[in-house]
Write an enzyme that holds these catalytic residues in place. Structure first.
Site, PDB file in Angstrom:
ATOM      1  N   ASP A   1      -5.525   9.637  -2.855  1.00 46.56           N
ATOM      2  CA  ASP A   1      -4.429   8.755  -2.002  1.00 46.56           C
ATOM      3  C   ASP A   1      -3.496   8.514  -1.949  1.00 46.56           C
ATOM      4  OD1 ASP A   1      -6.949   8.584  -0.013  1.00 46.56           O
ATOM      5  OD2 ASP A   1      -8.060   6.493  -0.325  1.00 46.56           O
TER       6      ASP A   1
ATOM      7  N   HIS B   1      -6.103   0.633   9.369  1.00 46.38           N
ATOM      8  CA  HIS B   1      -4.605  -0.395   9.419  1.00 46.38           C
ATOM      9  C   HIS B   1      -4.287  -0.350  10.881  1.00 46.38           C
ATOM     10  CE1 HIS B   1      -4.810   1.854   5.316  1.00 46.38           C
ATOM     11  NE2 HIS B   1      -4.379   0.550   4.982  1.00 46.38           N
TER      12      HIS B   1
ATOM     13  N   ARG C   1      -7.153   2.287  -4.975  1.00 43.48           N
ATOM     14  CA  ARG C   1      -6.121   2.145  -4.847  1.00 43.48           C
ATOM     15  C   ARG C   1      -4.872   1.784  -5.524  1.00 43.48           C
ATOM     16  NH1 ARG C   1      -3.981   4.140   1.248  1.00 43.48           N
ATOM     17  NH2 ARG C   1      -2.641   5.028  -0.451  1.00 43.48           N
TER      18      ARG C   1
ATOM     19  N   CYS D   1       0.708   7.931   8.417  1.00 41.73           N
ATOM     20  CA  CYS D   1      -0.052   7.873   7.022  1.00 41.73           C
ATOM     21  C   CYS D   1       0.711   7.993   5.544  1.00 41.73           C
ATOM     22  CB  CYS D   1      -1.139   7.714   6.704  1.00 41.73           C
ATOM     23  SG  CYS D   1      -2.260   7.296   8.020  1.00 41.73           S
TER      24      CYS D   1
HETATM   25  N1  ARG Z   1      -7.554   6.971   2.447  1.00 42.68           N
HETATM   26  C1  ARG Z   1      -7.335   6.133   2.149  1.00 42.68           C
HETATM   27  C2  ARG Z   1      -7.660   4.976   2.270  1.00 42.68           C
HETATM   28  O1  ARG Z   1      -8.197   4.418   3.037  1.00 42.68           O
HETATM   29  C3  ARG Z   1      -6.321   6.336   4.123  1.00 42.68           C
HETATM   30  C4  ARG Z   1      -4.896   5.402   3.536  1.00 42.68           C
HETATM   31  C5  ARG Z   1      -3.789   6.064   5.522  1.00 42.68           C
HETATM   32  N2  ARG Z   1      -3.131   5.043   5.408  1.00 42.68           N
HETATM   33  C6  ARG Z   1      -2.760   4.359   6.854  1.00 42.68           C
HETATM   34  N3  ARG Z   1      -1.276   4.174   6.536  1.00 42.68           N
HETATM   35  N4  ARG Z   1      -3.341   4.637   7.700  1.00 42.68           N
HETATM   36  O2  ARG Z   1      -6.658   3.392   1.558  1.00 42.68           O
END
Ligand code: ARG
Length: 270
Positions: free
Chosen positions: A66, A165, A91, A263
């Site tokens: 990610d 988000h 993460r 993103c």
């Molecule tokens: N797989 C990532 C997560 O779930 C995707 C992040 C997407 N980022 C964003 N700014 N919407 O954290």
């Protein structure tokens, strides 16, 4: 060209894969191609450079699929960077890398003490920041960012796990204007936050479920251009009607991780 342009941090999705699910978009049993992700990402990067911006690339790291979603690295304003503190353990190892990159870029680096997923949940909208809490970023992080940045922050509550988000549910099209031009998807927000948005941005573009549902709101906008997925034609037409130069990109692979164009970019505001 670059002196009028913005600066962004991007990380090539060399090691992108969907091996865990921390949002409803991610399904480890659906194949995702890192090669195709890289091709689509390279196209995005060259568009961003072609429209006059500077892209700084940090190195991808195996085992951190990610990392490509740099919007979550932190939030950068006035030469200061507040490093993210991730909600999910998957993460968390990204945090030290982001801190080191910010340092190398000459930014004044501070660590968030509250769960805070960076620019994914914080955006400039006119003279204020809009922030989202309720899915990833915590309510307390909104206050922390207000104190750290010295800027007024409007906190909005996200209530739908698919829109986890702020940048999945709301796009700021003309960030530098005093009266920001925005687009959003109301059902992603709590009733109270919906009325706050209606009041603050009465002329906003309202996205449909179908267009928000392909992350059509996850756009890179610089006040003149809007770079976005080619899968949201109605929204693209609405942006064009407002006078924006819309550039569509194919972004199928990184959507499988729950992200689109925005993103993959973090603005570095010096
Ligand atoms: N797989 C990532 C997560 O779930 C995707 C992040 C997407 N980022 C964003 N700014 N919407 O954290």
């Amino acid at each position: 060209m670059a002196e009028h342009g913005r600066e962004y941090l991007m990380i090539r999705p060399e090691f992108f894969e969907v091996v865990y699910a921390i949002n409803p978009w991610m399904n480890p049993s659906v194949p995702a191609s890192s090669e195709l992700a890289v091709r689509q990402w390279i196209r995005l990067r060259s568009i961003v450079e072609d429209i006059g911006h500077t892209v700084h690339c940090a190195d991808p790291v195996p085992g951190l699929p990610d990392l490509v979603y740099t919007a979550n690295a932190g939030f950068v304003v006035n030469g200061k960077a507040l490093v993210a503190r991730f909600a999910h353990a998957e993460r968390a190892p990204e945090e030290d890398l982001h801190a080191a990159w910010f340092q190398r870029l000459g930014l004044d680096v501070q660590r968030a003490t509250q769960v805070n997923e960076g620019e994914g949940d914080f955006q400039f909208a006119g003279s204020r920041l809009v922030a989202a809490y309720g899915q990833r970023t915590s309510r307390a992080a909104v206050d922390e960012v207000a104190a750290w940045s010295g800027l007024p922050v409007v906190g909005l509550e996200l209530v739908d796990p698919r829109f986890y988000h702020l940048d999945t549910a709301l796009a700021v099209l003309a960030p530098a204007d005093d009266a920001a031009d925005i687009a959003y998807y109301p059902p992603a927000f709590s009733p109270g936050s919906r009325s706050a948005l209606r009041e603050l941005y009465p002329d906003a573009i309202i996205a449909t479920a179908a267009e928000a549902g392909v992350l059509g709101l996850n756009v890179l906008a610089d006040g003149r251009h809007v770079v976005m997925t080619d899968a949201a034609p109605t929204l693209a037409a609405q942006f064009r009607e407002r006078g924006y130069d819309v550039i569509g990109v194919e972004f199928s692979e990184l959507l499988k991780g729950g992200g689109s164009v925005k993103c993959c970019m973090l603005e570095l505001r010096r």
